[in-house]
Scaffold this motif. Sequence first.
Motif, PDB file in Angstrom:
ATOM      1  N   LYS A 132       0.831  -1.208   0.000  1.00 40.70           N
ATOM      2  CA  LYS A 132       0.000   0.000   0.000  1.00 40.70           C
ATOM      3  C   LYS A 132       0.865   1.258   0.000  1.00 40.70           C
ATOM      4  O   LYS A 132       0.548   2.234  -0.680  1.00 40.70           O
ATOM      5  N   THR A 133       1.962   1.248   0.738  1.00 37.14           N
ATOM      6  CA  THR A 133       2.871   2.390   0.768  1.00 37.14           C
ATOM      7  C   THR A 133       3.478   2.624  -0.611  1.00 37.14           C
ATOM      8  O   THR A 133       3.587   3.766  -1.063  1.00 37.14           O
ATOM      9  N   ALA A 134       3.856   1.554  -1.297  1.00 38.16           N
ATOM     10  CA  ALA A 134       4.418   1.682  -2.644  1.00 38.16           C
ATOM     11  C   ALA A 134       3.398   2.291  -3.601  1.00 38.16           C
ATOM     12  O   ALA A 134       3.740   3.157  -4.416  1.00 38.16           O
ATOM     13  N   LYS A 135       2.145   1.865  -3.512  1.00 39.59           N
ATOM     14  CA  LYS A 135       1.098   2.416  -4.374  1.00 39.59           C
ATOM     15  C   LYS A 135       0.871   3.904  -4.084  1.00 39.59           C
ATOM     16  O   LYS A 135       0.669   4.698  -4.993  1.00 39.59           O
ATOM     17  N   ILE A 136       0.900   4.261  -2.813  1.00 41.38           N
ATOM     18  CA  ILE A 136       0.716   5.668  -2.439  1.00 41.38           C
ATOM     19  C   ILE A 136       1.862   6.510  -2.979  1.00 41.38           C
ATOM     20  O   ILE A 136       1.640   7.585  -3.551  1.00 41.38           O
ATOM     21  N   ASN A 137       3.081   6.028  -2.828  1.00 44.42           N
ATOM     22  CA  ASN A 137       4.239   6.776  -3.332  1.00 44.42           C
ATOM     23  C   ASN A 137       4.208   6.907  -4.849  1.00 44.42           C
ATOM     24  O   ASN A 137       4.545   7.963  -5.392  1.00 44.42           O
TER      25      ASN A 137
END
Length: 76
Positions: free
Chosen positions: A38-43
């Motif tokens: 999820k963090t990768a998608k947000i970034n």
Amino acid sequence: MNEEKEMELLFNQLMEGKSINELDARQMKGLLKVFVAKTAKINERKIQLEKPPNPPSNNKNVISTSLVEDLLNDGF
């Protein structure tokens, strides 16, 4: 795939108030994977939003500002 769905469900339960103290080591590791994804998608989305919009192409349907000004100045 089942574990991924289970972790998504568990993640949502935590967001709704389930205590993290109720999780075992396997669930914690699975949630860490979900969090990283999820963090990768947000970034990735942040990078997309920070990019300036693409300038217009040299499309014949685009009327340049100078052409419009010339037409107005000629009394059109």
